[in-house]
Design an enzyme around this catalytic site. Sequence first.
Site, PDB file in Angstrom:
ATOM      1  N   ASP A 108      -7.978   3.978   0.956  1.00  0.00           N
ATOM      2  CA  ASP A 108      -7.020   4.387   1.981  1.00  0.00           C
ATOM      3  C   ASP A 108      -7.808   4.804   3.237  1.00  0.00           C
ATOM      4  O   ASP A 108      -8.578   5.766   3.185  1.00  0.00           O
ATOM      5  CB  ASP A 108      -6.232   5.569   1.415  1.00  0.00           C
ATOM      6  CG  ASP A 108      -5.185   6.076   2.379  1.00  0.00           C
ATOM      7  OD1 ASP A 108      -5.250   5.724   3.575  1.00  0.00           O
ATOM      8  OD2 ASP A 108      -4.317   6.834   1.926  1.00  0.00           O
ATOM      9  N   ARG A 133      -3.338  -0.642   5.445  1.00  0.00           N
ATOM     10  CA  ARG A 133      -3.918  -1.730   4.658  1.00  0.00           C
ATOM     11  C   ARG A 133      -3.009  -2.942   4.505  1.00  0.00           C
ATOM     12  O   ARG A 133      -3.428  -4.076   4.777  1.00  0.00           O
ATOM     13  CB  ARG A 133      -4.317  -1.202   3.256  1.00  0.00           C
ATOM     14  CG  ARG A 133      -5.471  -0.219   3.290  1.00  0.00           C
ATOM     15  CD  ARG A 133      -5.606   0.530   1.979  1.00  0.00           C
ATOM     16  NE  ARG A 133      -4.492   1.456   1.783  1.00  0.00           N
ATOM     17  CZ  ARG A 133      -4.304   2.212   0.714  1.00  0.00           C
ATOM     18  NH1 ARG A 133      -5.166   2.122  -0.287  1.00  0.00           N
ATOM     19  NH2 ARG A 133      -3.281   3.036   0.635  1.00  0.00           N
ATOM     20  N   CYS A 150       0.863  -1.191   0.000  1.00  0.00           N
ATOM     21  CA  CYS A 150       0.000   0.000   0.000  1.00  0.00           C
ATOM     22  C   CYS A 150       0.898   1.239   0.000  1.00  0.00           C
ATOM     23  O   CYS A 150       2.076   1.143  -0.383  1.00  0.00           O
ATOM     24  CB  CYS A 150      -0.987  -0.021   1.172  1.00  0.00           C
ATOM     25  SG  CYS A 150      -0.236   0.001   2.819  1.00  0.00           S
TER      26      CYS A 150
HETATM   27  P1  4NP Z   1      -1.796   2.781   4.098  1.00  0.00           P
HETATM   28  O1  4NP Z   1      -2.440   4.105   4.672  1.00  0.00           O
HETATM   29  O2  4NP Z   1      -1.252   3.123   2.729  1.00  0.00           O
HETATM   30  O3  4NP Z   1      -2.947   1.850   4.030  1.00  0.00           O
HETATM   31  O4  4NP Z   1      -0.718   2.353   5.066  1.00  0.00           O
HETATM   32  C1  4NP Z   1      -1.733   5.315   4.734  1.00  0.00           C
HETATM   33  C2  4NP Z   1      -0.922   5.573   5.804  1.00  0.00           C
HETATM   34  C3  4NP Z   1      -0.247   6.780   5.893  1.00  0.00           C
HETATM   35  C4  4NP Z   1      -0.402   7.718   4.887  1.00  0.00           C
HETATM   36  C5  4NP Z   1      -1.220   7.450   3.825  1.00  0.00           C
HETATM   37  C6  4NP Z   1      -1.893   6.240   3.739  1.00  0.00           C
HETATM   38  N1  4NP Z   1       0.260   8.966   4.982  1.00  0.00           N
HETATM   39  O5  4NP Z   1       0.038   9.812   4.095  1.00  0.00           O
HETATM   40  O6  4NP Z   1       1.039   9.192   5.919  1.00  0.00           O
END
Ligand code: 4NP
Length: 143
Positions: free
Chosen positions: A117, A9, A3
């Site tokens: 997300d 995720r 991800c």
């Molecule tokens: P992930 O979610 O891609 O599912 O781990 C996110 C976690 C952090 C960020 C974006 C999406 N961020 O911009 O810090």
Amino acid sequence: MVCLGNICRSPLAEGILAAKAKGLGWEIESAGTSGFHSGEKPDKRSIRIAKENGIDISQQRSKQFRAWDFEVYDIIYVMDSSNYQDVIKHAQSDEERAKVKLIMNELEPGININVPDPYYGEFGFENIFTMLDQACNVIVANA
Ligand code: 4NP
């Protein structure tokens, strides 16, 4: 499992698939296309929903996806189309490009559904868990 941040995720996807694939001898890991959260534990909300479903992901630590992951892994599941674009950039052959798959296409082939997300909280972690759980059921059933 890939991800963006490797804290929401993909740690859940890794934990869910590892639980279902026990005994199959698969090497299952997760990573983020960004290194924003490298070294961090999964998001508390992911740890909690996993725990509620009997899965401990608290020992995972975020790391960034690297081009050499293509040499190590047979399949690279991405959560959304943005992850897909970011990962495919690192592929150096058609064989490597063919390794990259949107995880929800396991459940609904060719429809290209994104796992949203959940970081900013609009799409609940429970919904993320359910989507990934269903996709991982298919992955293991087809093994
Ligand atoms: P992930 O979610 O891609 O599912 O781990 C996110 C976690 C952090 C960020 C974006 C999406 N961020 O911009 O810090």
